[in-house]
Design a protein around this motif. Sequence first.
Motif, PDB file in Angstrom:
ATOM      1  N   GLY A  90      53.314 -33.457 -27.679  1.00 19.20           N
ATOM      2  CA  GLY A  90      51.900 -33.191 -27.965  1.00 19.20           C
ATOM      3  C   GLY A  90      51.565 -31.753 -27.634  1.00 19.20           C
ATOM      4  N   VAL A  91      51.508 -30.910 -28.664  1.00 18.96           N
ATOM      5  CA  VAL A  91      51.275 -29.487 -28.418  1.00 18.96           C
ATOM      6  C   VAL A  91      49.922 -29.090 -28.996  1.00 18.96           C
ATOM      7  CG1 VAL A  91      52.325 -27.197 -28.413  1.00 18.96           C
ATOM      8  CG2 VAL A  91      53.794 -29.202 -28.583  1.00 18.96           C
ATOM      9  N   GLY A  92      48.871 -29.775 -28.535  1.00 23.04           N
ATOM     10  CA  GLY A  92      47.496 -29.356 -28.795  1.00 23.04           C
ATOM     11  C   GLY A  92      47.107 -28.309 -27.764  1.00 23.04           C
ATOM     12  N   ASP A  93      45.787 -28.187 -27.508  1.00 24.10           N
ATOM     13  CA  ASP A  93      45.328 -27.182 -26.538  1.00 24.10           C
ATOM     14  C   ASP A  93      45.970 -27.398 -25.174  1.00 24.10           C
ATOM     15  OD1 ASP A  93      43.506 -25.729 -28.195  1.00 24.10           O
ATOM     16  OD2 ASP A  93      42.070 -27.374 -28.002  1.00 24.10           O
ATOM     17  N   LEU A  94      45.947 -28.646 -24.705  1.00 18.73           N
ATOM     18  CA  LEU A  94      46.487 -28.924 -23.376  1.00 18.73           C
ATOM     19  C   LEU A  94      47.998 -28.720 -23.343  1.00 18.73           C
ATOM     20  CD1 LEU A  94      46.324 -29.976 -20.472  1.00 18.73           C
ATOM     21  CD2 LEU A  94      46.559 -32.291 -21.415  1.00 18.73           C
ATOM     22  N   GLY A  95      48.702 -29.260 -24.346  1.00 19.87           N
ATOM     23  CA  GLY A  95      50.156 -29.107 -24.395  1.00 19.87           C
ATOM     24  C   GLY A  95      50.560 -27.639 -24.411  1.00 19.87           C
ATOM     25  N   ARG A  96      49.804 -26.857 -25.166  1.00 14.79           N
ATOM     26  CA  ARG A  96      50.084 -25.421 -25.229  1.00 14.79           C
ATOM     27  C   ARG A  96      49.884 -24.779 -23.849  1.00 14.79           C
ATOM     28  NH1 ARG A  96      50.598 -22.687 -30.182  1.00 14.79           N
ATOM     29  NH2 ARG A  96      50.192 -24.647 -31.258  1.00 14.79           N
ATOM     30  N   ALA A  97      48.820 -25.167 -23.165  1.00 11.97           N
ATOM     31  CA  ALA A  97      48.579 -24.620 -21.818  1.00 11.97           C
ATOM     32  C   ALA A  97      49.720 -25.016 -20.877  1.00 11.97           C
ATOM     33  CB  ALA A  97      47.233 -25.114 -21.279  1.00 11.97           C
TER      34      ALA A  97
ATOM     35  N   GLY B  90      37.528 -19.961 -14.343  1.00 10.13           N
ATOM     36  CA  GLY B  90      38.915 -19.647 -14.680  1.00 10.13           C
ATOM     37  C   GLY B  90      39.202 -20.047 -16.116  1.00 10.13           C
ATOM     38  N   VAL B  91      39.191 -19.083 -17.022  1.00 11.23           N
ATOM     39  CA  VAL B  91      39.376 -19.397 -18.436  1.00 11.23           C
ATOM     40  C   VAL B  91      40.698 -18.798 -18.922  1.00 11.23           C
ATOM     41  CG1 VAL B  91      38.241 -19.561 -20.675  1.00 11.23           C
ATOM     42  CG2 VAL B  91      36.852 -19.338 -18.624  1.00 11.23           C
ATOM     43  N   GLY B  92      41.788 -19.179 -18.253  1.00 12.24           N
ATOM     44  CA  GLY B  92      43.132 -18.886 -18.754  1.00 12.24           C
ATOM     45  C   GLY B  92      43.524 -19.966 -19.752  1.00 12.24           C
ATOM     46  N   ASP B  93      44.838 -20.170 -19.914  1.00  9.48           N
ATOM     47  CA  ASP B  93      45.301 -21.184 -20.882  1.00  9.48           C
ATOM     48  C   ASP B  93      44.726 -22.549 -20.568  1.00  9.48           C
ATOM     49  OD1 ASP B  93      46.983 -19.543 -22.499  1.00  9.48           O
ATOM     50  OD2 ASP B  93      48.496 -19.584 -20.919  1.00  9.48           O
ATOM     51  N   LEU B  94      44.820 -22.951 -19.291  1.00 10.90           N
ATOM     52  CA  LEU B  94      44.343 -24.278 -18.915  1.00 10.90           C
ATOM     53  C   LEU B  94      42.828 -24.375 -19.056  1.00 10.90           C
ATOM     54  CD1 LEU B  94      44.659 -27.103 -17.712  1.00 10.90           C
ATOM     55  CD2 LEU B  94      44.464 -26.051 -15.448  1.00 10.90           C
ATOM     56  N   GLY B  95      42.106 -23.380 -18.548  1.00 12.94           N
ATOM     57  CA  GLY B  95      40.648 -23.389 -18.629  1.00 12.94           C
ATOM     58  C   GLY B  95      40.176 -23.479 -20.070  1.00 12.94           C
ATOM     59  N   LEU B  98      40.635 -26.970 -21.280  1.00 13.60           N
ATOM     60  CA  LEU B  98      39.575 -27.826 -20.743  1.00 13.60           C
ATOM     61  C   LEU B  98      38.266 -27.581 -21.494  1.00 13.60           C
ATOM     62  CD1 LEU B  98      40.360 -27.494 -16.924  1.00 13.60           C
ATOM     63  CD2 LEU B  98      40.639 -29.561 -18.326  1.00 13.60           C
ATOM     64  N   ALA B  99      37.962 -26.304 -21.771  1.00 12.53           N
ATOM     65  CA  ALA B  99      36.720 -25.976 -22.476  1.00 12.53           C
ATOM     66  C   ALA B  99      36.715 -26.582 -23.881  1.00 12.53           C
ATOM     67  CB  ALA B  99      36.536 -24.464 -22.544  1.00 12.53           C
ATOM     68  N   HIS B 100      37.899 -26.708 -24.491  1.00 13.37           N
ATOM     69  CA  HIS B 100      37.989 -27.276 -25.842  1.00 13.37           C
ATOM     70  C   HIS B 100      38.059 -28.795 -25.843  1.00 13.37           C
ATOM     71  CE1 HIS B 100      39.678 -23.274 -27.472  1.00 13.37           C
ATOM     72  NE2 HIS B 100      38.504 -23.476 -28.033  1.00 13.37           N
ATOM     73  N   TYR B 101      38.367 -29.378 -24.689  1.00 16.54           N
ATOM     74  CA  TYR B 101      38.655 -30.823 -24.636  1.00 16.54           C
ATOM     75  C   TYR B 101      37.435 -31.642 -25.035  1.00 16.54           C
ATOM     76  CZ  TYR B 101      40.127 -35.346 -22.681  1.00 16.54           C
ATOM     77  OH  TYR B 101      40.441 -36.674 -22.498  1.00 16.54           O
ATOM     78  N   GLY B 102      37.610 -32.511 -25.996  1.00 15.83           N
ATOM     79  CA  GLY B 102      36.492 -33.302 -26.498  1.00 15.83           C
ATOM     80  C   GLY B 102      36.238 -34.574 -25.705  1.00 15.83           C
ATOM     81  N   GLY B 103      37.051 -34.838 -24.681  1.00 16.85           N
ATOM     82  CA  GLY B 103      36.986 -36.119 -23.987  1.00 16.85           C
ATOM     83  C   GLY B 103      36.022 -36.197 -22.823  1.00 16.85           C
ATOM     84  N   PHE B 104      35.298 -35.100 -22.541  1.00 17.19           N
ATOM     85  CA  PHE B 104      34.360 -35.142 -21.417  1.00 17.19           C
ATOM     86  C   PHE B 104      33.025 -35.760 -21.814  1.00 17.19           C
ATOM     87  CE2 PHE B 104      36.969 -31.393 -19.930  1.00 17.19           C
ATOM     88  CZ  PHE B 104      37.476 -32.012 -18.800  1.00 17.19           C
ATOM     89  N   ALA B 149      31.754 -28.785 -10.523  1.00 19.41           N
ATOM     90  CA  ALA B 149      32.507 -27.652 -11.059  1.00 19.41           C
ATOM     91  C   ALA B 149      33.983 -27.987 -11.130  1.00 19.41           C
ATOM     92  CB  ALA B 149      32.293 -26.416 -10.184  1.00 19.41           C
ATOM     93  N   MET B 150      34.668 -27.311 -12.056  1.00 19.16           N
ATOM     94  CA  MET B 150      36.122 -27.374 -12.133  1.00 19.16           C
ATOM     95  C   MET B 150      36.673 -25.974 -11.878  1.00 19.16           C
ATOM     96  SD  MET B 150      37.032 -30.076 -15.159  1.00 19.16           S
ATOM     97  CE  MET B 150      35.936 -29.506 -16.448  1.00 19.16           C
ATOM     98  N   ILE B 151      37.724 -25.911 -11.088  1.00 19.38           N
ATOM     99  CA  ILE B 151      38.384 -24.639 -10.796  1.00 19.38           C
ATOM    100  C   ILE B 151      39.725 -24.631 -11.512  1.00 19.38           C
ATOM    101  CG2 ILE B 151      39.418 -23.204  -8.998  1.00 19.38           C
ATOM    102  CD1 ILE B 151      37.353 -24.248  -7.041  1.00 19.38           C
ATOM    103  N   ALA B 152      39.927 -23.635 -12.375  1.00 23.04           N
ATOM    104  CA  ALA B 152      41.207 -23.500 -13.083  1.00 23.04           C
ATOM    105  C   ALA B 152      41.717 -22.066 -12.918  1.00 23.04           C
ATOM    106  CB  ALA B 152      41.048 -23.869 -14.556  1.00 23.04           C
ATOM    107  N   THR B 153      41.522 -21.532 -11.728  1.00 27.66           N
ATOM    108  CA  THR B 153      41.986 -20.179 -11.399  1.00 27.66           C
ATOM    109  C   THR B 153      43.390 -20.259 -10.791  1.00 27.66           C
ATOM    110  OG1 THR B 153      41.233 -20.243  -9.105  1.00 27.66           O
ATOM    111  CG2 THR B 153      39.604 -19.613 -10.749  1.00 27.66           C
TER     112      THR B 153
END
Lengths: 206, 206
Positions: A90-97, B90-95, B98-104, B149-153
């Motif tokens: 699964g290489v969506g946003d999370l997989g890519r991160a 923290g808006v690196g790859d993981l952040g 998370l910002a794109h994740y539609g599941g929240f 808050a979420m920390i992704a730093t």
Amino acid sequence: MGQGDVPDIVVGRLPIYLRALKRLQADGHEITSSHELSRRLGISSAQIRKDLSHFGEFGKQGTGYHISALSNALEGILHVDREWHVALVGVGDLGRALAHYGGFVDRGFRISLLFDSDPAKIGQKIGDLTIRSLDDLAQSITENGIKMAMIATPAGAAQEVANHLVAAGVRSILSYAPIVLSIPDEVHVQYIDPVIHLQKMAFYLD
Amino acid sequence: MGQGDVPDIVVGRLPIYLRALKRLQADGHEITSSHELSRRLGISSAQIRKDLSHFGEFGKQGTGYHISALSNALEGILHVDREWHVALVGVGDLGRALAHYGGFVDRGFRISLLFDSDPAKIGQKIGDLTIRSLDDLAQSITENGIKMAMIATPAGAAQEVANHLVAAGVRSILSYAPIVLSIPDEVHVQYIDPVIHLQKMAFYLD
């Protein structure tokens, strides 16, 4: 001591001790104590000593633990004194991160296979790795002797992916899909779902 | 019943029950039972009934649970029958993932503030949100009444970020930074570190 003799909850704390020791070491410390670890981790010093006592005698009354020795011992106990190759499905946003995350390699794990079902992604590269088709999953995993995998697919795809992983010989799965997987007892599975954590904390907010 | 009367470990299972109920509902089911939930979740049916009994009488012997009623009740108990605004630092790859994740959003949470320390990122947009400077953190969080808050730093930045979040009124933190934070007792903190899970599972591999 056999793996079956140590309570699962104790095993679960060892990586937390190891992480704290590595951090102390990175900060230039050579010696620590169950009290210092307790203060840093919020786990009682008695609990820490009892957990470690399952695996032998570490440190001495009054002198504490040699950080590098205890750290090496924990790496051996956890089998992370080697490098585990991990498949990521699964290489969506999370997989890519996850594929970009630099924090796996120095803690025992290397993502070495990427899979996705999206024809538009198959063949794309992330770093040195090429995203492969799910159709190649069984063969690639078997050929590479992969025992660990991460699932970062949508919930609806996760169970079928897990079935294929287990059939191909994977014995440990870390799943980010928000669903409990049905998995044979001999396969270990762990879950990460941020919403579960947020909902638990919302309980305590007014 | 007061929040302090329910064991923390029980509270931690409620979001798992809620997630399973939502999935059953999405699959078109109207009624379920502690036995069916047990089979899906790998938690004993007695445990499920005992956990739910902390909060009232749900379902009846022989007829089971009305999924929508129990689901609504759990959402109320967990305070996710509303939408919590969440700050993400923290808006690196993981952040970014998370910002794109539609599941929240459909589970009670909306990321509504983004912060980063990198001048190259500040002012960039992700969806509708503009990445703000850490210098604006205290004021933005206070003005918006943000409690979560979420920390992704990276690990090295997380403690200082947490201090600022707490000072600004945040009372629940989900941290992806691989470090245990020092946080006042009245603030709840949860952690996600995939390597902790992978190391725990490696213990059981030969």
